[in-house]
Design a protein around this motif. Structure first.
Motif, PDB file in Angstrom:
ATOM      1  N   ILE A  22       0.832  -1.212   0.000  1.00  0.00           N
ATOM      2  CA  ILE A  22       0.000   0.000   0.000  1.00  0.00           C
ATOM      3  C   ILE A  22       0.862   1.257   0.000  1.00  0.00           C
ATOM      4  O   ILE A  22       0.699   2.113  -0.874  1.00  0.00           O
ATOM      5  CB  ILE A  22      -0.993  -0.035   1.188  1.00  0.00           C
ATOM      6  CG1 ILE A  22      -1.986  -1.175   1.001  1.00  0.00           C
ATOM      7  CG2 ILE A  22      -1.721   1.303   1.321  1.00  0.00           C
ATOM      8  CD1 ILE A  22      -2.846  -1.436   2.217  1.00  0.00           C
ATOM      9  N   PRO A  23       1.836   1.433   0.929  1.00  0.00           N
ATOM     10  CA  PRO A  23       2.650   2.655   0.846  1.00  0.00           C
ATOM     11  C   PRO A  23       3.535   2.701  -0.388  1.00  0.00           C
ATOM     12  O   PRO A  23       3.808   3.781  -0.925  1.00  0.00           O
ATOM     13  CB  PRO A  23       3.479   2.654   2.127  1.00  0.00           C
ATOM     14  CG  PRO A  23       3.332   1.330   2.734  1.00  0.00           C
ATOM     15  CD  PRO A  23       2.116   0.688   2.138  1.00  0.00           C
ATOM     16  N   ILE A  24       3.960   1.543  -0.870  1.00  0.00           N
ATOM     17  CA  ILE A  24       4.774   1.533  -2.090  1.00  0.00           C
ATOM     18  C   ILE A  24       3.953   2.055  -3.268  1.00  0.00           C
ATOM     19  O   ILE A  24       4.442   2.864  -4.069  1.00  0.00           O
ATOM     20  CB  ILE A  24       5.322   0.115  -2.370  1.00  0.00           C
ATOM     21  CG1 ILE A  24       6.398  -0.233  -1.353  1.00  0.00           C
ATOM     22  CG2 ILE A  24       5.875   0.006  -3.785  1.00  0.00           C
ATOM     23  CD1 ILE A  24       6.904  -1.648  -1.446  1.00  0.00           C
ATOM     24  N   SER A  25       2.702   1.641  -3.381  1.00  0.00           N
ATOM     25  CA  SER A  25       1.869   2.129  -4.484  1.00  0.00           C
ATOM     26  C   SER A  25       1.571   3.616  -4.317  1.00  0.00           C
ATOM     27  O   SER A  25       1.486   4.344  -5.307  1.00  0.00           O
ATOM     28  CB  SER A  25       0.572   1.328  -4.569  1.00  0.00           C
ATOM     29  OG  SER A  25      -0.237   1.581  -3.440  1.00  0.00           O
ATOM     30  N   ILE A  31       5.196   9.772  -7.474  1.00  0.00           N
ATOM     31  CA  ILE A  31       6.248   9.947  -8.478  1.00  0.00           C
ATOM     32  C   ILE A  31       5.626  10.195  -9.845  1.00  0.00           C
ATOM     33  O   ILE A  31       6.064  11.080 -10.597  1.00  0.00           O
ATOM     34  CB  ILE A  31       7.190   8.722  -8.496  1.00  0.00           C
ATOM     35  CG1 ILE A  31       8.015   8.690  -7.221  1.00  0.00           C
ATOM     36  CG2 ILE A  31       8.094   8.743  -9.721  1.00  0.00           C
ATOM     37  CD1 ILE A  31       8.823   7.419  -7.037  1.00  0.00           C
ATOM     38  N   ASP A  32       4.598   9.437 -10.208  1.00  0.00           N
ATOM     39  CA  ASP A  32       3.933   9.624 -11.500  1.00  0.00           C
ATOM     40  C   ASP A  32       3.295  11.002 -11.607  1.00  0.00           C
ATOM     41  O   ASP A  32       3.398  11.667 -12.644  1.00  0.00           O
ATOM     42  CB  ASP A  32       2.872   8.544 -11.725  1.00  0.00           C
ATOM     43  CG  ASP A  32       3.484   7.193 -12.026  1.00  0.00           C
ATOM     44  OD1 ASP A  32       4.658   7.150 -12.442  1.00  0.00           O
ATOM     45  OD2 ASP A  32       2.772   6.188 -11.842  1.00  0.00           O
ATOM     46  N   SER A  33       2.639  11.456 -10.535  1.00  0.00           N
ATOM     47  CA  SER A  33       1.993  12.766 -10.598  1.00  0.00           C
ATOM     48  C   SER A  33       3.025  13.883 -10.692  1.00  0.00           C
ATOM     49  O   SER A  33       2.816  14.875 -11.392  1.00  0.00           O
ATOM     50  CB  SER A  33       1.085  12.971  -9.392  1.00  0.00           C
ATOM     51  OG  SER A  33       1.841  13.076  -8.207  1.00  0.00           O
ATOM     52  N   ARG A  34       4.160  13.736 -10.035  1.00  0.00           N
ATOM     53  CA  ARG A  34       5.208  14.764 -10.140  1.00  0.00           C
ATOM     54  C   ARG A  34       5.821  14.773 -11.524  1.00  0.00           C
ATOM     55  O   ARG A  34       6.163  15.835 -12.046  1.00  0.00           O
ATOM     56  CB  ARG A  34       6.277  14.525  -9.073  1.00  0.00           C
ATOM     57  CG  ARG A  34       5.741  14.756  -7.684  1.00  0.00           C
ATOM     58  CD  ARG A  34       6.620  15.629  -6.887  1.00  0.00           C
ATOM     59  NE  ARG A  34       5.998  15.941  -5.613  1.00  0.00           N
ATOM     60  CZ  ARG A  34       6.647  15.967  -4.475  1.00  0.00           C
ATOM     61  NH1 ARG A  34       7.936  15.690  -4.459  1.00  0.00           N
ATOM     62  NH2 ARG A  34       6.023  16.287  -3.369  1.00  0.00           N
ATOM     63  N   ASN A  35       5.983  13.614 -12.149  1.00  0.00           N
ATOM     64  CA  ASN A  35       6.487  13.577 -13.526  1.00  0.00           C
ATOM     65  C   ASN A  35       5.521  14.270 -14.480  1.00  0.00           C
ATOM     66  O   ASN A  35       5.931  15.010 -15.373  1.00  0.00           O
ATOM     67  CB  ASN A  35       6.723  12.137 -13.979  1.00  0.00           C
ATOM     68  CG  ASN A  35       8.016  11.577 -13.435  1.00  0.00           C
ATOM     69  OD1 ASN A  35       8.940  12.308 -13.117  1.00  0.00           O
ATOM     70  ND2 ASN A  35       8.081  10.265 -13.326  1.00  0.00           N
ATOM     71  N   GLU A  36       4.224  14.027 -14.302  1.00  0.00           N
ATOM     72  CA  GLU A  36       3.229  14.694 -15.146  1.00  0.00           C
ATOM     73  C   GLU A  36       3.248  16.199 -14.920  1.00  0.00           C
ATOM     74  O   GLU A  36       3.139  16.979 -15.870  1.00  0.00           O
ATOM     75  CB  GLU A  36       1.840  14.137 -14.850  1.00  0.00           C
ATOM     76  CG  GLU A  36       1.614  12.731 -15.332  1.00  0.00           C
ATOM     77  CD  GLU A  36       0.275  12.162 -14.891  1.00  0.00           C
ATOM     78  OE1 GLU A  36      -0.543  12.932 -14.341  1.00  0.00           O
ATOM     79  OE2 GLU A  36       0.060  10.966 -15.097  1.00  0.00           O
ATOM     80  N   TYR A  37       3.405  16.626 -13.670  1.00  0.00           N
ATOM     81  CA  TYR A  37       3.457  18.053 -13.371  1.00  0.00           C
ATOM     82  C   TYR A  37       4.706  18.684 -13.976  1.00  0.00           C
ATOM     83  O   TYR A  37       4.657  19.793 -14.500  1.00  0.00           O
ATOM     84  CB  TYR A  37       3.435  18.289 -11.860  1.00  0.00           C
ATOM     85  CG  TYR A  37       3.399  19.745 -11.478  1.00  0.00           C
ATOM     86  CD1 TYR A  37       2.309  20.542 -11.810  1.00  0.00           C
ATOM     87  CD2 TYR A  37       4.458  20.323 -10.800  1.00  0.00           C
ATOM     88  CE1 TYR A  37       2.284  21.876 -11.469  1.00  0.00           C
ATOM     89  CE2 TYR A  37       4.431  21.658 -10.451  1.00  0.00           C
ATOM     90  CZ  TYR A  37       3.344  22.434 -10.792  1.00  0.00           C
ATOM     91  OH  TYR A  37       3.324  23.748 -10.459  1.00  0.00           O
TER      92      TYR A  37
END
Length: 116
Positions: A22-25, A31-37
């Protein structure tokens, strides 16, 4: 089977492994949202400037007309006029310019804008 200590150890180990997923996901989603930002910040800076450009030297464009004579299998020749444009590029190009690097920062992300 349920009274075995080995069973309970394996069961607890699998339960803890599933709980740690759960914390890993959550971290992977962050990380994915920061890459998109970051990509949206780069796109916003590109939209605010002129975007990527290519420097091209002088090009001479010479229009021409060529007469082409074609003969078919029966010996009949036809004449056609073919129009085209000849592009002449320089063999070498020296550009004397100054490039100014201007940092732009949006949020926690910084990118450079090059002006010449």
């Amino acid at each position: 089977m349920f009274k075995s200590t080995l069973f309970w150890k394996v069961f607890i180990l699998l339960g803890l492994t599933i709980l740690m997923l759960i914390p890993i996901s959550m971290v992977l989603d962050l990380i994915d949202s920061r890459n998109e930002y970051q990509q949206s910040v780069i796109q916003r800076v590109e939209d605010g400037t002129s975007g990527a450009q290519t420097i091209v030297g002088p090009v001479l464009v010479l229009p021409y007309t060529e007469t082409v004579v074609q003969t078919d299998g029966q010996g009949i020749s036809t004449t056609k006029l073919v129009e085209g444009k000849l592009h002449i590029l320089p063999e070498s190009l020296v550009i004397d310019a100054n490039v100014n690097v201007e940092p732009r920062k949006i949020g926690i992300y910084q990118t450079q804008v090059y002006q010449g």
